[in-house]
Design a protein around this motif. Structure first.
Motif, short mmCIF file in Angstrom:
data_model
loop_
_atom_site.label_atom_id
_atom_site.label_comp_id
_atom_site.label_asym_id
_atom_site.label_seq_id
_atom_site.Cartn_x
_atom_site.Cartn_y
_atom_site.Cartn_z
N GLU A 107 1.67 3.77 -2.76
CA GLU A 107 0.64 4.74 -3.11
C GLU A 107 -0.20 5.54 -1.29
O GLU A 107 -0.64 6.36 -2.22
CB GLU A 107 0.08 4.24 -4.33
CG GLU A 107 1.14 4.25 -5.41
CD GLU A 107 0.29 4.54 -6.79
OE1 GLU A 107 -0.56 4.76 -6.81
OE2 GLU A 107 0.55 3.79 -7.68
N ASP A 108 -0.92 4.42 -0.79
CA ASP A 108 -2.09 4.61 0.04
C ASP A 108 -1.65 5.59 1.16
O ASP A 108 -1.85 6.64 1.80
CB ASP A 108 -2.28 3.64 0.79
CG ASP A 108 -3.84 2.83 -0.82
OD1 ASP A 108 -3.89 3.71 -1.85
OD2 ASP A 108 -3.84 1.97 -0.36
N ASP B 220 0.96 -0.58 -0.16
CA ASP B 220 0.52 0.24 -0.33
C ASP B 220 0.56 1.36 -0.30
O ASP B 220 0.60 2.45 0.50
CB ASP B 220 -1.12 -0.03 1.27
CG ASP B 220 -0.02 -0.35 2.56
OD1 ASP B 220 0.78 -0.41 2.41
OD2 ASP B 220 -0.96 -0.12 3.42
N ALA C 69 -0.49 8.39 -0.69
CA ALA C 69 -1.35 9.91 -0.32
C ALA C 69 -1.59 10.65 0.97
O ALA C 69 -2.48 11.04 1.00
CB ALA C 69 -2.29 9.13 -1.07
N GLU C 70 -2.04 9.28 1.81
CA GLU C 70 -2.71 10.00 3.73
C GLU C 70 -1.16 11.35 3.57
O GLU C 70 -1.48 12.08 4.62
CB GLU C 70 -1.95 8.28 4.07
CG GLU C 70 -2.84 9.27 5.24
CD GLU C 70 -2.93 7.68 6.70
OE1 GLU C 70 -3.22 7.94 7.80
OE2 GLU C 70 -3.29 6.84 5.55
#
Length: 200
Positions: free
Chosen positions: A54-55, A52, A58-59
């Motif tokens: 990319e998550d 994760d 982004a966060e």
């Protein structure tokens, strides 16, 4: 009441100043995203967020957006993002470790298509070896040899002293050298080379 003409807007009006600050923030965020996103995704992968990454990034950008006005200067934004990515990956690893203690069957982790595409086999071996290191050692090595940060910058990103950074790097390099030597079967030293090559 007459409509307000944009030409009549007073730049000294606090509401106008807030609007201008918001516009500047959004423009700066776009520049940061364009310049730092891919680099931060690779950083997250190296730190252990294979599935994760990319998550995580982004966060991190969301956190930066909400704390933008608390930065000491816009130039500190990139360093702040690195710090947030380190913290987020660290928290995810801790949660994963806790959840695995309560699961009898542990499926092999499956890397995301993003992380698989960006890694060649030799780089995958380095990442696999890094994942086996204690979290702080892994962070210190990645920030030093992949991002090429100075000890003070690493300390800021990790929230520790420069002395602790030196200790984590020294222990991490020793452990990584042993791990890579075992994988290659020749007992050789990994050195900083594999991490440096990964970033280029």
């Amino acid at each position: 009441m007459r409509d307000t003409d944009p030409a009549d807007t007073d730049p000294a009006d606090p509401a106008t100043c807030v609007d201008l600050r918001d516009v500047e923030r959004e423009a700066a965020m776009i520049r940061l995203f364009d310049g730092q996103h891919a680099r931060l995704v690779r950083l997250a992968v190296l730190l252990g967020a294979d599935q994760d990454a990319e998550d995580v990034v982004a966060e991190a950008f969301c956190v930066l957006h909400s704390h933008w006005y608390g930065l000491r200067a816009p130039q500190a934004a990139a360093a702040y993002l690195r710090s947030v990515v380190c913290n987020l990956v660290r928290m995810r690893i801790r949660r994963l470790q806790v959840s695995r203690r309560h699961v009898d069957v542990r499926p092999d982790p499956v890397a995301s298509a993003e992380s698989t595409a960006m890694l060649h086999e030799d780089r995958r071996q380095v990442v696999d070896a890094l994942v086996g290191l204690p979290t702080r050692q892994r962070e210190a090595l990645v920030l030093r040899y992949w991002l090429d940060l100075r000890e003070r910058e690493i300390a800021d990103a990790m929230g520790i002293s420069t002395g602790a950074v030196k200790s984590h790097i020294s222990r991490g390099m020793h452990a990584l050298s042993r791990a890579m030597g075992t994988r290659s079967g020749n007992g050789g030293s990994a050195g900083g080379g594999p991490l440096c090559r990964y970033s280029r």
